[in-house]
Design a protein around this motif. Structure first.
Motif, PDB file in Angstrom:
ATOM      1  N   ALA A   7       0.984  -1.183  -0.035  1.00 25.14           N
ATOM      2  CA  ALA A   7      -0.095   0.009   0.029  1.00 25.14           C
ATOM      3  C   ALA A   7       0.974   1.156  -0.019  1.00 25.14           C
ATOM      4  O   ALA A   7       0.522   2.146  -0.699  1.00 25.14           O
ATOM      5  N   TYR A   8       2.044   1.233   0.976  1.00 25.53           N
ATOM      6  CA  TYR A   8       2.982   2.227   0.776  1.00 25.53           C
ATOM      7  C   TYR A   8       3.701   2.447  -0.689  1.00 25.53           C
ATOM      8  O   TYR A   8       3.760   3.785  -1.011  1.00 25.53           O
ATOM      9  N   LEU A   9       3.912   1.352  -1.120  1.00 25.14           N
ATOM     10  CA  LEU A   9       4.636   1.650  -2.378  1.00 25.14           C
ATOM     11  C   LEU A   9       3.721   1.924  -3.448  1.00 25.14           C
ATOM     12  O   LEU A   9       4.192   2.890  -4.215  1.00 25.14           O
ATOM     13  N   TRP A  10       2.571   1.590  -3.406  1.00 25.11           N
ATOM     14  CA  TRP A  10       1.495   1.771  -4.556  1.00 25.11           C
ATOM     15  C   TRP A  10       1.032   3.195  -4.279  1.00 25.11           C
ATOM     16  O   TRP A  10       0.948   3.908  -5.396  1.00 25.11           O
ATOM     17  N   ALA A  11       0.975   3.891  -3.277  1.00 26.59           N
ATOM     18  CA  ALA A  11       0.731   5.620  -3.068  1.00 26.59           C
ATOM     19  C   ALA A  11       1.862   6.184  -3.166  1.00 26.59           C
ATOM     20  O   ALA A  11       2.034   7.549  -2.958  1.00 26.59           O
ATOM     21  N   ALA A  12       3.103   5.664  -3.127  1.00 26.61           N
ATOM     22  CA  ALA A  12       4.566   6.255  -3.230  1.00 26.61           C
ATOM     23  C   ALA A  12       4.703   7.436  -4.142  1.00 26.61           C
ATOM     24  O   ALA A  12       5.143   8.648  -3.552  1.00 26.61           O
ATOM     25  N   PRO A  13       4.018   7.302  -5.114  1.00 27.84           N
ATOM     26  CA  PRO A  13       4.545   8.821  -6.210  1.00 27.84           C
ATOM     27  C   PRO A  13       3.665  10.067  -5.522  1.00 27.84           C
ATOM     28  O   PRO A  13       4.519  10.914  -5.345  1.00 27.84           O
ATOM     29  N   ALA A  14       2.418   9.817  -5.040  1.00 24.88           N
ATOM     30  CA  ALA A  14       1.973  10.977  -4.181  1.00 24.88           C
ATOM     31  C   ALA A  14       2.623  11.256  -3.234  1.00 24.88           C
ATOM     32  O   ALA A  14       2.636  12.492  -2.645  1.00 24.88           O
ATOM     33  N   SER A  15       2.920  10.203  -2.125  1.00 21.01           N
ATOM     34  CA  SER A  15       3.422  10.374  -0.939  1.00 21.01           C
ATOM     35  C   SER A  15       4.891  11.361  -1.174  1.00 21.01           C
ATOM     36  O   SER A  15       5.104  12.038  -0.353  1.00 21.01           O
ATOM     37  N   LEU A  16       5.639  10.883  -2.232  1.00 22.69           N
ATOM     38  CA  LEU A  16       6.973  11.656  -2.460  1.00 22.69           C
ATOM     39  C   LEU A  16       6.826  13.302  -2.767  1.00 22.69           C
ATOM     40  O   LEU A  16       7.444  13.944  -2.311  1.00 22.69           O
ATOM     41  N   PHE A  17       5.796  13.506  -3.500  1.00 21.32           N
ATOM     42  CA  PHE A  17       5.354  14.850  -3.896  1.00 21.32           C
ATOM     43  C   PHE A  17       4.793  15.472  -2.366  1.00 21.32           C
ATOM     44  O   PHE A  17       5.118  16.454  -2.063  1.00 21.32           O
ATOM     45  N   GLY A  18       4.101  15.004  -1.670  1.00 17.78           N
ATOM     46  CA  GLY A  18       3.889  15.207  -0.239  1.00 17.78           C
ATOM     47  C   GLY A  18       4.785  15.541   0.712  1.00 17.78           C
ATOM     48  O   GLY A  18       4.955  16.574   1.295  1.00 17.78           O
ATOM     49  N   LEU A  19       5.903  14.502   0.602  1.00 16.86           N
ATOM     50  CA  LEU A  19       7.358  14.832   1.210  1.00 16.86           C
ATOM     51  C   LEU A  19       7.860  16.047   0.958  1.00 16.86           C
ATOM     52  O   LEU A  19       8.579  16.692   1.711  1.00 16.86           O
ATOM     53  N   ALA A  20       8.109  16.412  -0.321  1.00 14.53           N
ATOM     54  CA  ALA A  20       8.631  17.483  -1.016  1.00 14.53           C
ATOM     55  C   ALA A  20       7.891  18.624  -0.364  1.00 14.53           C
ATOM     56  O   ALA A  20       8.712  19.641   0.083  1.00 14.53           O
ATOM     57  N   LEU A  21       6.667  18.573  -0.384  1.00 13.59           N
ATOM     58  CA  LEU A  21       6.037  19.896   0.330  1.00 13.59           C
ATOM     59  C   LEU A  21       6.080  19.883   1.862  1.00 13.59           C
ATOM     60  O   LEU A  21       6.389  21.006   2.454  1.00 13.59           O
ATOM     61  N   ALA A  22       6.088  18.772   2.620  1.00 16.97           N
ATOM     62  CA  ALA A  22       6.490  18.618   3.817  1.00 16.97           C
ATOM     63  C   ALA A  22       7.700  19.210   4.363  1.00 16.97           C
ATOM     64  O   ALA A  22       7.959  19.864   5.316  1.00 16.97           O
ATOM     65  N   ALA A  23       8.494  19.000   3.441  1.00 23.64           N
ATOM     66  CA  ALA A  23       9.969  19.588   3.553  1.00 23.64           C
ATOM     67  C   ALA A  23       9.964  21.129   3.848  1.00 23.64           C
ATOM     68  O   ALA A  23      10.878  21.794   4.457  1.00 23.64           O
ATOM     69  N   THR A  24       9.037  21.815   2.941  1.00 27.91           N
ATOM     70  CA  THR A  24       9.186  23.280   2.927  1.00 27.91           C
ATOM     71  C   THR A  24       8.564  23.575   4.658  1.00 27.91           C
ATOM     72  O   THR A  24       8.762  24.829   4.960  1.00 27.91           O
ATOM     73  N   VAL A  25       7.571  22.778   5.002  1.00 31.16           N
ATOM     74  CA  VAL A  25       6.850  23.044   5.987  1.00 31.16           C
ATOM     75  C   VAL A  25       7.974  22.977   7.238  1.00 31.16           C
ATOM     76  O   VAL A  25       8.127  23.893   8.035  1.00 31.16           O
ATOM     77  N   VAL A  26       8.637  21.990   7.387  1.00 32.35           N
ATOM     78  CA  VAL A  26       9.727  21.801   8.346  1.00 32.35           C
ATOM     79  C   VAL A  26      10.932  22.892   8.240  1.00 32.35           C
ATOM     80  O   VAL A  26      11.143  23.441   9.186  1.00 32.35           O
ATOM     81  N   ALA A  27      11.119  23.022   7.023  1.00 27.46           N
ATOM     82  CA  ALA A  27      12.101  24.053   7.038  1.00 27.46           C
ATOM     83  C   ALA A  27      11.710  25.657   7.416  1.00 27.46           C
ATOM     84  O   ALA A  27      12.377  26.390   7.992  1.00 27.46           O
ATOM     85  N   GLY A  28      10.443  25.738   7.272  1.00 21.93           N
ATOM     86  CA  GLY A  28       9.810  27.050   7.856  1.00 21.93           C
ATOM     87  C   GLY A  28       9.000  26.963   9.124  1.00 21.93           C
ATOM     88  O   GLY A  28       8.239  27.806   9.336  1.00 21.93           O
TER      89      GLY A  28
END
Length: 138
Positions: A7-28
């Protein structure tokens, strides 16, 4: 039901995009934490953008991208958790197709004379879970 690793692998493309956005939150200096296998992130640039107008829906409290939930605040994460977990399950079910079928469902709702967001079958499913969990019924 799909086993968790798949399930994690199947949803991974969207999760990776979400992680990129999450990185901006943590940095901010936003907030991030793991809850029930989902990364929940509050504030930062994504939170600011969500509080503005998204196409078809207007401002929203939270959005799900795979196994990442971005929200305007920690309170919004709490308030929308059940609703957003339905979207996590939808990403697990549809995987990389979900970012395609979701807007198609909005288009279909609009072509039928409905609202592209409120009458989207994926949103109806998520709202139904919130109603069931609060004892309101559907």
């Amino acid at each position: 039901m799909i086993p968790a690793p798949l399930a994690y692998l199947w949803a991974a493309p969207a999760s990776l995009f979400g992680l990129a956005l999450a990185a901006t939150v943590v940095a901010g200096r936003g907030q991030a934490r793991r809850h029930s296998g989902v990364l929940e992130v509050a504030g930062g640039l994504p939170g600011w953008l969500l509080a503005r107008n998204l196409p078809f829906s207007g401002p929203v409290a939270a959005i799900t991208l795979g196994h990442v939930v971005l929200a305007v605040s920690a309170a919004a994460l709490e308030a929308t958790r059940r609703h957003e977990r339905v979207h996590v399950a939808q990403f697990e079910r549809w995987g990389p197709l979900f970012p395609l079928v979701y807007p198609l469902a909005s288009l279909l709702a609009w072509l039928r004379g409905g609202h592209p967001y409120l009458d989207n079958v994926f949103e109806i499913e998520a709202r139904g879970e919130r109603a069931r969990s609060s004892g309101l019924g559907v």
